[in-house]
Design an enzyme around this catalytic site. Sequence first.
Site, short mmCIF file in Angstrom:
data_model
loop_
_atom_site.label_atom_id
_atom_site.label_comp_id
_atom_site.label_asym_id
_atom_site.label_seq_id
_atom_site.Cartn_x
_atom_site.Cartn_y
_atom_site.Cartn_z
N TYR A 17 0.82 -1.22 0.00
CA TYR A 17 0.00 0.00 0.00
C TYR A 17 0.85 1.27 0.00
CZ TYR A 17 -4.26 -2.52 -0.09
OH TYR A 17 -5.27 -3.32 -0.53
N GLN A 37 -15.55 3.63 -6.74
CA GLN A 37 -14.94 2.42 -6.17
C GLN A 37 -13.43 2.61 -6.05
OE1 GLN A 37 -16.82 -1.22 -8.30
NE2 GLN A 37 -17.18 0.55 -9.62
N VAL A 90 -9.79 4.10 -4.92
CA VAL A 90 -9.21 4.56 -3.66
C VAL A 90 -8.06 5.54 -3.91
CG1 VAL A 90 -9.86 2.45 -2.41
CG2 VAL A 90 -7.65 2.53 -3.57
N ASP A 91 -7.87 5.95 -5.18
CA ASP A 91 -6.68 6.70 -5.54
C ASP A 91 -6.74 8.19 -5.22
OD1 ASP A 91 -8.35 7.76 -7.59
OD2 ASP A 91 -7.65 6.27 -9.03
N HIS A 103 -15.08 2.24 -1.39
CA HIS A 103 -14.06 1.26 -1.00
C HIS A 103 -12.95 1.90 -0.15
CE1 HIS A 103 -15.29 -1.59 -4.53
NE2 HIS A 103 -16.12 -1.62 -3.52
N CYS A 108 -7.34 1.68 12.56
CA CYS A 108 -6.68 0.80 13.52
C CYS A 108 -7.39 -0.54 13.60
CB CYS A 108 -6.67 1.48 14.90
SG CYS A 108 -5.87 0.45 16.14
N CYS A 148 -4.10 3.39 21.06
CA CYS A 148 -4.02 2.10 21.76
C CYS A 148 -2.85 2.13 22.74
CB CYS A 148 -3.83 0.95 20.78
SG CYS A 148 -5.34 0.52 19.88
N THR A 195 -16.17 0.91 -15.26
CA THR A 195 -16.27 -0.16 -14.28
C THR A 195 -16.77 -1.44 -14.94
OG1 THR A 195 -17.24 -0.82 -12.15
CG2 THR A 195 -18.53 0.75 -13.46
N SER A 196 -16.22 -2.58 -14.49
CA SER A 196 -16.46 -3.83 -15.20
C SER A 196 -17.79 -4.49 -14.84
CB SER A 196 -15.31 -4.81 -14.93
OG SER A 196 -15.17 -4.99 -13.53
P1 OAD Z 1 -12.00 -3.20 -13.35
O1 OAD Z 1 -10.52 -3.25 -13.58
O2 OAD Z 1 -12.70 -4.46 -13.01
O3 OAD Z 1 -12.72 -2.62 -14.65
C1 OAD Z 1 -12.29 -1.46 -15.28
C2 OAD Z 1 -13.20 -1.20 -16.46
O4 OAD Z 1 -12.82 0.04 -17.03
C3 OAD Z 1 -13.14 -2.26 -17.57
O5 OAD Z 1 -14.47 -2.59 -17.95
C4 OAD Z 1 -12.41 -1.54 -18.71
O6 OAD Z 1 -12.92 -1.91 -20.00
C5 OAD Z 1 -12.77 -0.11 -18.43
N1 OAD Z 1 -11.76 0.88 -18.90
C6 OAD Z 1 -10.42 0.73 -19.00
N2 OAD Z 1 -9.85 1.88 -19.42
C7 OAD Z 1 -10.85 2.78 -19.58
C8 OAD Z 1 -10.94 4.15 -19.99
N3 OAD Z 1 -9.84 4.85 -20.29
N4 OAD Z 1 -12.15 4.74 -20.02
C9 OAD Z 1 -13.27 4.05 -19.71
N5 OAD Z 1 -13.28 2.76 -19.33
C10 OAD Z 1 -12.09 2.13 -19.25
O7 OAD Z 1 -12.24 -2.09 -12.23
P2 OAD Z 1 -13.51 -1.84 -11.31
O8 OAD Z 1 -14.78 -2.12 -12.02
O9 OAD Z 1 -13.31 -0.49 -10.72
O10 OAD Z 1 -12.46 -3.53 -5.23
O11 OAD Z 1 -13.29 -2.91 -10.18
C11 OAD Z 1 -14.21 -2.90 -9.13
C12 OAD Z 1 -13.56 -3.31 -7.85
O12 OAD Z 1 -12.90 -4.56 -8.03
C13 OAD Z 1 -12.44 -2.43 -7.35
O13 OAD Z 1 -12.89 -1.29 -6.67
C14 OAD Z 1 -11.69 -3.34 -6.42
C15 OAD Z 1 -11.69 -4.60 -7.26
O14 OAD Z 1 -11.80 -5.77 -6.56
C16 OAD Z 1 -11.83 -3.55 -4.04
O15 OAD Z 1 -10.63 -3.37 -3.95
C17 OAD Z 1 -12.73 -3.79 -2.89
#
Ligand code: OAD
Length: 246
Positions: free
Chosen positions: A60, A95, A97-98, A113, A121, A145, A192-193
């Site tokens: 991290y 979603q 965290v950046d 997230h 802690c 703590c 988001t996927s």
């Molecule tokens: P993913 O990596 O699963 O999906 C990213 C999506 O963004 C994909 O569908 C890509 O096609 C799309 N993508 C990539 N580049 C892009 C761009 N320039 N413009 C638009 N779309 C683009 O990421 P998340 O859906 O965010 O959770 O993943 C969800 C969660 O899964 C995260 O928050 C994390 C992970 O497990 C935790 O850490 C709890």
Amino acid sequence: MHLRIDGDTRLLVLTGAGVSAESGVPTFRDASGLWENHPVEKVATLEGFEADPRLVWRFYSERRRRAKNVHPNAGHAALADAESRMGDRFLLVTQNVDGLHRRAGSIRLVEMHGSLFETSCTGCRREAFPDDGEYLADPPRCEECASRGRVGLLRPAVVWFGEVLDPMRMHRVSSFIDESRGARLVFLAVGTSGLVYPAAGMVLQARAAGAEAWLVNAEPPENLRAFHHFVRGPSGKVLPPLFEWS
Ligand code: OAD
């Protein structure tokens, strides 16, 4: 294709890793089973942390360092601009965290997230606090703590696999949807996927309240059928000209 927004529209936006891709932050599902060369269960679960807190803090710390060195892109800026026009009729749920949405100027923001730049802690219930420290040697310990004669290991305040989301944060999202009844509600998912719940189900929650559902994504995601409109492309290019203000 334009998303028309008038004075009665309320806009709920959900972003994922894709919105930060053009800033140089890697998305999650590019590497299979590995997260930047580490098995996910070692660096993103409480069990992994308990087994090797030093490794997890190194991981991290590296993510913190990288996130400090990237910059919000035109997609983050377009969402911050929409918020400045819409005020309380706008809510951004991420979603990610950046910290890039906050740095782009978004204020009405739910980081579902957690945040790379907060620490909490494992030993006491103190609230997560701002922290951009990088801990490469010994994992940091909790001063509160210690003042009570206990040892509490500090941890990154991000949600790991198997952990529950903060109900207060999720309540803000549900309230925004509930308060939209009678108005025009637009739900917009970006980068988001559609694989990780409950975020992936938010489109259905919004649609149950009558929302018109839009999606901006590089590829068709898992839950494509849930959306009325799909604009395919990189969010840094698609978002700036997407909104049509009336
Ligand atoms: P993913 O990596 O699963 O999906 C990213 C999506 O963004 C994909 O569908 C890509 O096609 C799309 N993508 C990539 N580049 C892009 C761009 N320039 N413009 C638009 N779309 C683009 O990421 P998340 O859906 O965010 O959770 O993943 C969800 C969660 O899964 C995260 O928050 C994390 C992970 O497990 C935790 O850490 C709890």
